[in-house]
Design a protein around this motif. Sequence first.
Motif, PDB file in Angstrom:
ATOM      1  N   HIS A 231       0.877  -1.179   0.000  1.00  0.00           N
ATOM      2  CA  HIS A 231       0.000   0.000   0.000  1.00  0.00           C
ATOM      3  C   HIS A 231       0.909   1.222   0.000  1.00  0.00           C
ATOM      4  O   HIS A 231       1.652   1.435   0.967  1.00  0.00           O
ATOM      5  N   ASP A 286       4.523   7.161   2.207  1.00  0.00           N
ATOM      6  CA  ASP A 286       4.435   6.047   3.161  1.00  0.00           C
ATOM      7  C   ASP A 286       4.267   4.717   2.416  1.00  0.00           C
ATOM      8  O   ASP A 286       3.709   4.684   1.308  1.00  0.00           O
ATOM      9  N   HIS A 288       3.165   0.516   3.231  1.00  0.00           N
ATOM     10  CA  HIS A 288       2.844  -0.623   4.087  1.00  0.00           C
ATOM     11  C   HIS A 288       2.955  -1.890   3.256  1.00  0.00           C
ATOM     12  O   HIS A 288       2.406  -1.957   2.161  1.00  0.00           O
ATOM     13  N   HIS A 290       2.004  -5.850   3.230  1.00  0.00           N
ATOM     14  CA  HIS A 290       1.204  -6.865   3.918  1.00  0.00           C
ATOM     15  C   HIS A 290       1.598  -8.251   3.447  1.00  0.00           C
ATOM     16  O   HIS A 290       1.471  -8.568   2.262  1.00  0.00           O
TER      17      HIS A 290
END
Lengths: 303, 265
Positions: A231, A286, A288, A290
């Motif tokens: 993400h 940013d 992320h 997963h």
Amino acid sequence: MTSAIIEITGAVKHFGEVRAVDGVDLGIRAGEIFGLIGHNGAGKSTLFKTMLGLLPLTAGSIRIDGQAVRGRDFREVRRRIGYLPENVVFYDNLSGLETLAFFARLKGVAAGACAGLLEKVGLGHAARRRVRGYSKGMRQRLGLAQALLGDPAILFLDEPTTGLDPEAIREFYVLVGELRDRGATVVLTSHILAEIQARVDRLAIMKSGRIQATGTLSGLREAMDLPLVFHVTLRPGAAGALREALAPLGLPEVQGEGDRLVVRVARADKMAVLGVLARLNDRVVDIHVHEPSLEDVFLGYAA
Amino acid sequence: MRVIAAKEFSDRIRNRWVLAVAAVFAVFALAISYFGGAQQGAVGVQGMEVTIASLVSLVIYLIPLIALMLGFDAVVGERERGSLDLLLSMPLTRFELLLGKFLGLSAALAASTLAGFGLAGAMLVMQWPEGSLWHYAGFMLSALLMGMAFLSMAVAVSVVVADRARASGLAIALWFFFVLVYDLTLLGILVVSEGRLDLDFFPLLLLANPADVFRILNIFSLEEVKTLYGLATVIPEAYTSPWLLAGIMVLWMILPLSLAAWKFK
């Protein structure tokens, strides 16, 4: 699997037309926490009951600690087994302490241990109250205390955390961890996958009476080769640049609107994508990453 | 096994089952003794033989019913409640579980029988001639034996049926059969056959029913009522040995329990 303390070979259990357990081979090693996962009705509880000798197998064999589970000498093994059934039911007319004392006598365990066990599972304050007045969570704790009687070497816990609040679930797994550290083998079932994924050493995925896969969570993930999901949040107007930079990798899935993109990446391409993101440097706000969850793995195998 | 038996017994003490049944027995025994002669126009404590004979007629209905109700859900109740799996995962065999249940419930039945009839008996015996004590003790013991025979049937019922509702139905059916239908059927056969049937096997049929065995056990020890019942004309003397009859009762405990143990595997 020579070090298996529980050996299941070609286990089949039919109820008339229903094939509840349909050819299971499984070895559970001494000293591990083993999770058996599957939908409701996948055959977990039936397999559990056959492992405990509560139900005869239609075919195949199950040995625990070298003894056939329906054999004459299994009685001695039972003393070293703790069992928490799914939806455990006790006698409403007895208090918690009396309940535990009853099972202690059946197991040949000194009754002196009971009060301490109740403290351990957080029921010390309700020891003298009748089980009739216990909440679902308290009954479950009492069930666990019962399963822990006599310091069992092997624990079978069928959906052990149903009815427990999050704090109690955490305490429960601390307890299970302690047991494993002492060398006990713990076999548990659950259908709440998020809960057990970080807490079992190995697991088996069961569907329609069969084991679909066995291994560690990371092993199963790799075997399935499920994509990782990035993400990415970007500075305004930078989405096009990222799409462009990723194009040479030939990634099939780059989704998202505006400044937020979702990129699905095969495990092999993980580092390449990170490289691209590093080059975009200050345009990336940013990231992320997963890993596929047990749920993803499970859905992959159970599909 | 002792743990199971102790639990069954203490459960029946705690929920006052033993106390309630004992009270019923005591009240019935005293009432029958006191009012038993009312038809003859006299109220007051009756003689021992008449009292026992009246008690036999009452107990032959009551005890089988109580024993069947006591035991019909011994196993099926645990199964339905969901506590059976945990019990069976314990280091005890299924036979030990059955026997423990049977013995614990028998102890509860024995406690209420002996306490109830014993209390009444203690008050009555003082007014009866010497030797009555033994007859009365024999009556209590035979009542207990009959109760245990029916309890054994009840435990078998609790193993073979799938749920409590069916278990209670079957238990009631057994009570109807052994206590009401059985004798009527035999009587019916006798009447319909108009004496053409060979009667040799007839007493044997009576011995096959624990309720009848109980009746024979008690009636034949009482000279006064023996002739009153007319049973002496049907039952050969050889069949009335208390040992034989008690043996049949024990057989009636063993057979249903064995069936239960076999089905429970």
